[in-house]
Scaffold this motif. Structure first.
Motif, PDB file in Angstrom:
ATOM      1  N   HIS B  93       0.836  -1.190   0.000  1.00  0.00           N
ATOM      2  CA  HIS B  93       0.000   0.000   0.000  1.00  0.00           C
ATOM      3  C   HIS B  93       0.882   1.255   0.000  1.00  0.00           C
ATOM      4  O   HIS B  93       1.883   1.320   0.715  1.00  0.00           O
ATOM      5  CB  HIS B  93      -0.910  -0.007   1.228  1.00  0.00           C
ATOM      6  CG  HIS B  93      -1.721   1.253   1.373  1.00  0.00           C
ATOM      7  ND1 HIS B  93      -1.738   2.002   2.525  1.00  0.00           N
ATOM      8  CD2 HIS B  93      -2.545   1.902   0.490  1.00  0.00           C
ATOM      9  CE1 HIS B  93      -2.537   3.056   2.358  1.00  0.00           C
ATOM     10  NE2 HIS B  93      -3.045   3.012   1.135  1.00  0.00           N
ATOM     11  N   VAL B 117      -1.355  -0.944  -4.221  1.00  0.00           N
ATOM     12  CA  VAL B 117      -2.546  -0.199  -3.813  1.00  0.00           C
ATOM     13  C   VAL B 117      -2.175   1.269  -3.636  1.00  0.00           C
ATOM     14  O   VAL B 117      -1.404   1.621  -2.751  1.00  0.00           O
ATOM     15  CB  VAL B 117      -3.133  -0.763  -2.493  1.00  0.00           C
ATOM     16  CG1 VAL B 117      -4.430  -0.049  -2.149  1.00  0.00           C
ATOM     17  CG2 VAL B 117      -3.338  -2.265  -2.602  1.00  0.00           C
ATOM     18  N   CYS B 245      -7.030   4.987   1.172  1.00  0.00           N
ATOM     19  CA  CYS B 245      -6.920   3.708   1.876  1.00  0.00           C
ATOM     20  C   CYS B 245      -8.119   2.802   1.607  1.00  0.00           C
ATOM     21  O   CYS B 245      -8.940   2.563   2.506  1.00  0.00           O
ATOM     22  CB  CYS B 245      -6.802   3.932   3.374  1.00  0.00           C
ATOM     23  SG  CYS B 245      -5.412   4.976   3.832  1.00  0.00           S
ATOM     24  N   ASN B 247      -8.161  -0.271   1.415  1.00  0.00           N
ATOM     25  CA  ASN B 247      -8.086  -1.453   2.276  1.00  0.00           C
ATOM     26  C   ASN B 247      -8.861  -1.249   3.573  1.00  0.00           C
ATOM     27  O   ASN B 247      -9.247  -2.208   4.231  1.00  0.00           O
ATOM     28  CB  ASN B 247      -6.626  -1.838   2.569  1.00  0.00           C
ATOM     29  CG  ASN B 247      -5.747  -0.630   2.784  1.00  0.00           C
ATOM     30  OD1 ASN B 247      -6.200   0.518   2.699  1.00  0.00           O
ATOM     31  ND2 ASN B 247      -4.473  -0.877   3.070  1.00  0.00           N
ATOM     32  N   THR B 254     -11.687  -4.078  -2.491  1.00  0.00           N
ATOM     33  CA  THR B 254     -10.257  -4.337  -2.583  1.00  0.00           C
ATOM     34  C   THR B 254      -9.987  -5.840  -2.690  1.00  0.00           C
ATOM     35  O   THR B 254      -9.220  -6.296  -3.543  1.00  0.00           O
ATOM     36  CB  THR B 254      -9.522  -3.769  -1.337  1.00  0.00           C
ATOM     37  OG1 THR B 254      -9.892  -2.403  -1.169  1.00  0.00           O
ATOM     38  CG2 THR B 254      -8.013  -3.900  -1.478  1.00  0.00           C
TER      39      THR B 254
END
Lengths: 546, 273
Positions: B93, B117, B245, B247, B254
């Motif tokens: 990420h 990500v 974000c 996630n 995601t």
């Protein structure tokens, strides 16, 4: 009953005018409700914000990044964030420091519905933080400064200790030399009297011996005595008991005057250079001793360069505004230095160079009195001496002589009379050998001599009916008065009396201000010189009567 | 040195292939709490904290080593070695997307698939490249961070004046997640936002998925698209999730995107099309 004023406060009023900004946003940050306090804090209009921008969009760039990377993940995970410092962008373009609390409202499944956000104006807090940061920076700077000071302190202590050790070493050295000086002075004094006796004996032998063949022997004996006398003079200089005749002189004239002498000291392969600073101050030192000192240094420099090299003689003016060196010299000085490119000296040798009889030269090549003489001369002249040496590099010895305000005067040559008419002499001399030789010699020249062993005896003789042409007195004699006192007494009683003072142990007469009114002879004197001096003295007194 | 303790490595799940999840700047492995478990039945899940973050060993922090993203990539490879990972899947990420690329390029045996990500190879606009931030924006961020004017550090005055033995105190009081050492966090920010790894993209040989969020302030669309363009054999997925974000804000979306990518790659490996 009239209701209290606060009782009409509605929930709507509380929401709009609460003492903090209040917003509601969707989970993605889109602002769906905002109170008037928030709008007024930011100077923004409701219509520009409501359903048009996200809370993140109202943050400064840094705040937005921080919010995305820290705030939002945390909010999603724990459902709230407390007292987060952020910056909001005002309608006017400025930034407003704020403290933000966010509460996430979730549905029964835990899915986020909206965020409730309170915003507190943190301008004063930020100011306080700035002050704290500034205070911390100052504290850190001061700590750094303090540690720097501490570091310097250690360094300074080290330096101080080193200086103290050096001073103690210098003191120890000077005490050693002082002790050696006392010993040397005493030995030289006794030795001087022996030489005086020897000199007298030689003279008498010459007078009385008919055998012409003893002439060369006598000559050799006289040379030996002269060399012995020279040696004792050097010892006395080291012992600082030599009576110096300090006079104002120009160092350059002195050097010019001894150029021949210095030239003789040179040999092939040794180059002699001088570097004299212009406008050197006059100094007040004994001219002869200065010459001897310079000759000693030059000879030493020469001997340090058996393979040849360069000797540089320099002179310059120096001023010390604070006490300098082990002698704590203060004021104006003229420095004469003699530098060689010779073998140099080890620290162990340097430590002892001023000791009398210390020499590194081969047996028979040096007396070990050269630097002792220089040392004694410099110290007795209220000056100083510096020596720098490195093995393989060379040695530089410098003499520092005090500046004088007096103008150097030319020394008048004295013309001596050649006729000897005799006369009456009162001799004050305690040494039996010296007095015996002197009396005998003077009598052989036709003088009538009365010998006094002590000051009292001399005074008694002066008070008697006997009349004297001349008083010949040793300065240092046993009794309540010294030779100079007797001379003054005699002059007072008989103003026409001629006086010659002699001394070989001249510490006592150094600094006697009225010495100039009397003729002075250094012991051991050659008898001819004494006789000449006596003739001259008597003649001067007799002349007005003729 | 115990690499697994240093990076607070957690391993769970079952499967022949390992999935290594790496968190970005500002948080720790708890970032993956809604996503990682979804793959535990089919994969060996590896979670870890970068040194200086979460429950990693702060003593192991070396400002010189972690002065570039390569230092962090080395740690990833060390973790792989310690766990004997080959042909794994790296899910990174934000800044960890680039850390994963550096690790995969350095040792091509460790990861055959990369899931990036919100990746950004360079946050600053330069040479015609759009990174999303002007240089002065980044300077402003780093200066404000340096002075503790952002976040929690400044909220408690004693932190400014000292409290050196427990600088994390301020955060512990209100936060149970994403604890970071403030000083290390500042340094990490400098390293992250000043990095420029554009040149490394074209060397990627692993199969790559780029997950791009809508309205991502940190890594805007242009940046994600650039990453996709520069990495050969990469797939680009534009998500409905907003922010930086997904996630956390959109774990289901995601998970679905990653799962779909992995299934396609598996099919490709088996020779299906």
């Amino acid at each position: 009953m009239k209701p209290e004023p606060f009782c009409d406060e509605t929930a709507e009023e509380l929401y709009e005018h609460a003492p903090c900004g209040y917003l509601t946003t969707l989970p993605d940050g889109l602002v769906v409700r905002v109170n008037k306090t928030f709008l007024s804090m930011l100077g923004r209009k409701q219509e520009d914000i409501l359903s048009k921008c996200r809370f993140q969009d109202l943050l400064s760039i840094g705040g937005r990044i921080y919010s995305e990377t820290h705030l939002m993940p945390l909010l999603r995970m724990q459902g709230f964030v407390r007292e987060v410092a952020l910056e909001l962008r005002c309608g006017t373009g400025g930034k407003l420091p704020v403290l933000v609390n966010i509460e996430e409202k979730r549905d029964s499944d835990g899915a986020p519905i909206c965020n409730r956000i309170t915003v507190f104006d943190a301008t004063d807090r930020r100011k306080y933080e700035r002050e704290l940061l500034e205070a911390r920076r100052k504290a850190e700077a001061m700590a750094a400064e303090l540690s720097q000071l501490n570091a310097t302190l250690e360094e300074r202590i080290e330096r101080e200790v080193a200086e103290r050790l050096q001073a103690e070493e210098a003191l120890r050295q000077s005490q050693k030399l002082e002790a050696l000086g006392q010993l040397t002075g005493g030995v030289a004094h006794d030795f001087n009297n022996l030489l005086q006796a020897l000199s007298g004996c030689l003279h008498m032998i010459e007078k009385k011996a008919a055998n012409e063949q003893i002439g060369p022997l006598l000559q050799a004996g006289r040379h030996a005595v002269e060399r012995g006398a020279k040696l004792t003079r050097q010892l006395l200089v080291f012992a600082r008991r030599q009576a110096l005749r300090p006079e104002a002189l120009d160092v350059r004239d002195s050097l010019l005057g001894m150029s021949n002498l210095l030239g003789h000291a040179m040999r092939q392969g040794v180059k002699f250079e001088t570097a004299l600073e212009p406008d050197l101050w006059p100094v007040k030192v004994d001219a002869t001793q200065l010459e001897v000192a310079l000759l000693n240094l030059t000879v030493n420099a020469r001997d340090a360069m058996p393979q040849g090299g360069r000797i540089v003689l320099k002179a310059r003016n120096l001023s010390f505004s604070s006490p300098e060196g082990p002698e704590k010299l203060l004021g104006d000085f003229v420095e004469i230095s003699v530098a060689d490119e010779g073998t140099g000296m080890s620290p162990e040798v340097l430590d002892r160079v001023f000791e009398p009889f210390f020499t590194t030269k081969e047996v028979g090549k040096g007396t070990g009195l050269g630097l002792s003489q220089v040392y004694g001369f410099a110290r007795q002249s209220q000056g100083g001496i510096r020596i720098e040496s490195a093995v393989g590099v060379g040695t530089t010895v410098s003499i520092l002589m005090p500046r004088t305000a007096e103008r150097p005067a030319a020394i008048a040559e004295t013309v001596l009379p050649d006729n000897i008419r005799g006369g009456t002499v009162l001799l004050l001399e305690d040494d039996p050998v010296v007095s015996a030789v002197t009396v005998s010699a003077l009598e052989s020249f036709g003088f009538v001599v009365t010998h006094a062993m002590t000051a009292e005896e001399a005074l008694a003789a002066l008070n008697s009916c006997a009349s004297f042409d001349l008083l010949l007195a040793d300065v240092i004699v046993p009794g309540s008065k010294n030779g100079l006192d007797i001379a003054r007494e005699a002059r007072r009683m008989k103003p026409n009396l001629s006086v010659i003072l002699v001394s070989g142990y001249n510490e006592a007469i150094t600094g006697m201000s009225d010495l100039e009114e009397f003729t002075f002879l250094e012991k051991p004197y050659r008898l001819e010189k004494l006789v000449k001096a006596i003739c001259e003295a008597i003649g001067e007194k007799a002349q007005p009567q003729e | 040195m115990d690499v697994l303790a240093r990076n607070n490595v957690k391993v769970f799940g079952s499967g022949s292939r390992a999935m290594v999840f790496a968190h970005g700047y500002g948080c720790d492995q708890t970032m993956w709490r809604f996503v990682a478990p979804a793959f535990a039945e089919t994969h060996r899940i590896v979670l870890f904290d970068h040194v200086g973050c979460g429950a990693s060993d702060l003593e192991a922090y070396d400002a010189e080593k972690y002065g570039t993203l390569s230092g962090y990539a080395e740690d990833v490879l060390e973790i792989c070695a310690a766990l004997d990972i080959t042909d794994g899947i790296f899910v990174g990420h934000s800044v960890s997307a680039m850390i994963g690329i550096l690790a995969a390029n350095k040792d091509r045996t460790r990861f055959s698939d990369l899931v990036l990500v919100g990746p950004s190879p360079c946050y600053v606009n330069k040479d015609g490249y759009i990174g999303g931030f002007a240089q002065e924006d980044i300077d402003d961020l780093l200066e404000t961070l340096d002075d503790n004017y952002l976040g929690w550090s400044s909220a408690i005055a004693p932190v400014i004046m000292g409290n050196a033995d427990r600088p994390e105190l301020a955060q512990e009081l209100t936060n149970s997640f994403c604890r970071t050492d403030p000083e290390i966090s500042k340094h990490f920010a400098h390293v992250t936002f000043r990095a420029d790894n554009r040149a490394d993209l074209q060397n990627v040989t692993a199969r790559t998925l780029v997950l791009q969020c809508s309205e991502d302030v940190i890594a805007p669309y242009d940046v994600g698209e650039y990453v996709h363009r520069m990495i050969p054999r990469s797939r680009f997925v534009m998500m409905n999730a907003t922010g930086h974000c997904p996630n956390l804000s959109a774990p289901e979306e995601t998970i679905t995107a990653i799962r779909s990518f992995l299934m396609d790659q598996a099919a490709e490996t088996r020779g299906e099309t």
